[in-house]
Write a protein that holds these residues in place. Structure first.
Motif, short mmCIF file in Angstrom:
data_model
loop_
_atom_site.label_atom_id
_atom_site.label_comp_id
_atom_site.label_asym_id
_atom_site.label_seq_id
_atom_site.Cartn_x
_atom_site.Cartn_y
_atom_site.Cartn_z
N ALA A 175 50.66 69.76 62.52
CA ALA A 175 50.85 69.67 61.57
C ALA A 175 52.11 69.42 60.13
CB ALA A 175 50.21 68.03 61.16
N LEU A 176 51.11 70.14 59.65
CA LEU A 176 52.16 71.40 58.43
C LEU A 176 53.17 71.81 59.21
CD1 LEU A 176 49.05 71.20 56.33
CD2 LEU A 176 50.21 69.33 56.41
N PRO A 177 54.09 71.95 57.46
CA PRO A 177 55.13 72.50 58.00
C PRO A 177 54.86 73.65 57.63
CG PRO A 177 55.66 71.85 55.64
CD PRO A 177 53.73 70.02 56.43
N ASP A 178 54.20 74.22 56.98
CA ASP A 178 53.94 76.06 56.40
C ASP A 178 52.30 75.96 56.57
OD1 ASP A 178 53.04 78.53 55.91
OD2 ASP A 178 53.65 78.21 53.49
N CYS A 179 51.31 76.09 57.43
CA CYS A 179 49.96 76.26 58.34
C CYS A 179 49.41 77.44 56.95
CB CYS A 179 49.81 75.69 59.58
SG CYS A 179 50.47 77.20 59.99
N GLY A 180 49.86 78.32 57.05
CA GLY A 180 49.69 79.38 56.59
C GLY A 180 49.92 79.18 54.69
N GLY A 181 49.65 78.16 53.80
CA GLY A 181 49.52 77.99 52.65
C GLY A 181 47.83 78.29 52.36
N ALA A 182 48.14 79.10 50.57
CA ALA A 182 46.53 79.16 50.35
C ALA A 182 45.66 77.60 50.53
CB ALA A 182 47.03 78.81 48.48
N ALA A 183 45.93 77.02 50.04
CA ALA A 183 44.32 75.76 50.94
C ALA A 183 44.20 76.22 52.20
CB ALA A 183 45.09 74.48 50.55
N SER A 184 45.29 76.77 53.53
CA SER A 184 44.65 76.20 54.98
C SER A 184 43.82 77.82 54.76
CB SER A 184 45.41 76.90 55.77
OG SER A 184 46.18 75.35 55.85
N GLU A 185 44.55 79.04 54.07
CA GLU A 185 43.48 80.12 53.79
C GLU A 185 42.04 80.42 53.81
OE1 GLU A 185 44.53 82.82 54.92
OE2 GLU A 185 46.83 83.60 55.85
N ALA A 186 42.43 79.49 52.41
CA ALA A 186 40.69 79.35 52.00
C ALA A 186 40.20 78.40 52.23
CB ALA A 186 41.63 78.42 49.93
N TYR A 187 40.38 77.65 53.40
CA TYR A 187 39.92 76.63 53.67
C TYR A 187 39.10 77.46 55.35
CZ TYR A 187 38.07 73.40 57.30
OH TYR A 187 37.81 72.96 57.88
N PHE A 188 40.06 77.78 56.62
CA PHE A 188 39.62 78.92 57.14
C PHE A 188 38.45 80.15 57.09
CE2 PHE A 188 39.37 82.46 59.91
CZ PHE A 188 39.40 82.08 60.97
N HIS A 189 38.65 80.49 55.40
CA HIS A 189 38.29 81.52 55.21
C HIS A 189 36.81 81.33 54.08
CE1 HIS A 189 40.69 85.09 56.05
NE2 HIS A 189 41.32 84.41 55.34
N GLN A 190 36.50 80.05 53.63
CA GLN A 190 35.64 79.26 53.25
C GLN A 190 34.59 79.01 54.90
OE1 GLN A 190 35.44 75.57 52.00
NE2 GLN A 190 34.02 76.09 49.92
N GLN A 191 35.36 78.33 55.36
CA GLN A 191 33.84 78.20 56.93
C GLN A 191 33.89 79.80 57.53
OE1 GLN A 191 34.29 75.53 56.01
NE2 GLN A 191 33.82 74.68 58.66
N LEU A 192 35.06 80.62 57.58
CA LEU A 192 34.43 81.94 58.63
C LEU A 192 33.49 82.44 57.95
CD1 LEU A 192 34.72 83.41 60.41
CD2 LEU A 192 36.53 84.81 59.09
N GLU A 193 33.19 82.61 56.58
CA GLU A 193 32.39 83.17 55.72
C GLU A 193 31.02 82.51 56.37
OE1 GLU A 193 33.12 82.57 51.34
OE2 GLU A 193 34.47 84.10 51.96
N ALA A 194 30.84 80.72 56.27
CA ALA A 194 29.76 80.61 56.27
C ALA A 194 29.35 80.51 57.88
CB ALA A 194 29.88 79.26 56.62
N PHE A 195 30.55 80.49 58.71
CA PHE A 195 29.59 80.99 59.85
C PHE A 195 28.77 82.34 59.70
CE2 PHE A 195 31.16 83.50 63.97
CZ PHE A 195 29.77 83.18 64.74
N ALA A 196 29.22 83.25 59.13
CA ALA A 196 29.03 85.05 59.13
C ALA A 196 27.75 84.78 59.04
CB ALA A 196 29.63 85.37 58.24
N ARG A 197 27.39 83.85 57.73
CA ARG A 197 26.07 83.57 57.37
C ARG A 197 25.07 83.50 58.11
NH1 ARG A 197 29.01 81.18 52.93
NH2 ARG A 197 28.21 82.43 50.94
#
Length: 455
Positions: A314-336
């Motif tokens: 959907a987004l022209p740039d899905c690698g922006g800071a917000a997308s990166e932060a969201y994914f890594h936040q979710q990944l950290e929660a999964f690791a826990r």
């Protein structure tokens, strides 16, 4: 007067540089705890005067649940830990009280001891660096010997004092703060799982394999099962799942308890609600059958993988800071939460053979067929990177727990190939395995089961 100001500035600058260099150079210190080695060091300095430290878990840097004073706080590395039964005593209230107390005491002592050793080495480096820099300053100012010695001594003392004030405060209070930790999971902030851990597991039945996990394991979007149960229908389990293929291809009796949209907390360790149906925790249900092997496919929903694919489209740039932060936040929660799942399994008296499935790449090779949908080659590369991060967490966690992993390859059979192993973007379940993809996953699991000697 001007010379004194220059000296004061020089001393402060040298102290700051010495502390920064020491934090960069000082190696993490090892300490024995709970039957293994933990490594203790310092997190990156923070501008605040109190805050959490860091825990390195399965390649993810997570904030501790403890707030420490000072701008420099402890960093505990658990990346290479080995989840033994002894370490499982740290799981929490389900563990025996005396064993848990011993494990807690060992972990606390290891962290404090490691942090103290780190402080000694780090302070020594501060002194050496300050000594060299102040000597250079004195030489640059062409001072006499006595003046140079005085300036160097003052500079070293100031650097050491500032370092102790910034770092030692944490070391002195760490022991008291750690007394509030009742489990390793609580140290990293894992979500509480209210369902009790299984205490009795039936003897393993030869040839019995149970699959638990998410929609990838359920095989959604493929032809239905011939005689589905109500739970099969609710969870969208199909005859194209890798569990069904594994049952057809091997000599094992395979039961599929996987359910679409399952996560570690809502599905594997806790109840999952699908419409009006409340499904029991998959792990507990699987263990009741006495399996000789357990295959687990989980993590994509926890990390929001499907959401990230939609964002990229959907987004022209899905690698922006917000997308990166969201994914890594979710990944950290999964690791826990993944830690809790692994420790639940390691705490079992006679655990079955456990296989953790990593995820396939749905877009190997070219991605030209999805360019019109907004997924360019650059975006596909970014999605692969996120998927690699998820698989790294899965693999490192499995290795820590001494479990096996299986990673199917869809090379040559990606979405844009002539013979794709994944369903198209306009299919019933986009990017999920087709029946052929389910077979490819089954073959990867079959190889691991045979290697593990599961009969």
């Amino acid at each position: 007067m001007g010379k004194r100001i220059v000296d004061v500035v020089a001393v402060l600058v040298v102290a700051i540089i010495a502390i920064a260099v020491s934090l960069w150079l000082t190696p993490m210190q090892s300490a024995e705890a709970v039957g293994q080695t933990v490594r203790v060091g310092a997190a990156a300095p923070s501008p605040s005067w109190s805050g959490p430290g860091e825990v390195d878990l399965f390649g993810q840097r997570l904030p501790t649940t403890i707030d420490f004073p000072g701008p420099v706080r402890p960093r505990l590395e658990l990346t290479d830990l080995h989840l033994s039964t002894q370490l499982a005593d740290l799981l929490g209230p389900d563990a025996p009280g005396s064993a848990r107390a011993v494990a807690q005491h060992e972990l606390r002592d290891a962290l404090v001891s490691g942090w103290r050793d780190y402080l000694i080495v780090q302070t020594s480096i501060v002194v050496v660096v300050a000594l060299l820099l102040m000597g250079a300053v004195a030489g640059w100012q062409r001072r006499r010997l006595r003046g140079s010695i005085v300036l160097v001594v003052i500079g070293v003392l100031v650097a050491a004092a500032l370092n102790v004030g910034a770092v030692a405060a944490t070391a002195l209070s760490a022991s008291d703060q750690l007394r509030g930790i009742d489990s390793l999971a609580s140290l990293v902030g894992a979500a509480a799982i209210t369902e009790p851990a299984p205490t009795v597991v039936p003897a393993a039945k030869a040839g019995s394999v149970v699959v638990i996990g998410d929609s990838t394991a359920a095989g959604i979007g493929n032809p239905p099962l011939p005689n589905p149960t109500p739970d099969d229908t609710v969870c969208e389990r199909t005859s194209g799942s890798f569990a069904s293929a594994l049952g057809r291809a091997g000599d094992w009796s395979v039961t599929n308890l996987a359910c679409s949209s399952a996560t570690v907390g809502a599905g594997l360790l806790g109840e999952q609600k699908r419409g009006d149906t409340v499904l029991p925790p998959q792990l507990a249900a699987a263990l009741k059958t006495g399996p000789s092997a357990l295959i687990i496919s989980v993590g994509a929903n926890d990390a929001g993988w499907s959401h990230m694919v939609g964002v990229c489209a959907a987004l022209p740039d899905c690698g922006g800071a917000a997308s990166e932060a969201y994914f890594h936040q979710q990944l950290e929660a999964f690791a826990r939460n993944y830690l809790v799942l692994l420790m639940r399994l390691r705490a079992l008296p006679n655990p079955p053979t456990v296989i953790i499935n990593q995820y396939y790449d749905p877009l190997p090779g070219k991605s030209d067929c999805v360019r019109d949908l907004g997924i360019t080659e650059e975006k596909a590369k970014l999605l692969r990177g996120w998927l690699d991060s998820l698989n790294r967490v899965l693999a490192e966690g499995a290795a820590a727990a001494s479990f096996r992993t299986a990673k199917p390859s869809f090379a040559g059979h990606g979405l844009c190939s002539p013979d794709p192993f994944v369903q198209g973007m306009d299919g019933n379940a986009p990017l999920h395995p087709t029946t052929a993809g389910g077979l490819a996953i089954a073959l990867a699991d079959q190889a691991v089961l045979i290697e593990a000697g599961v009969r």
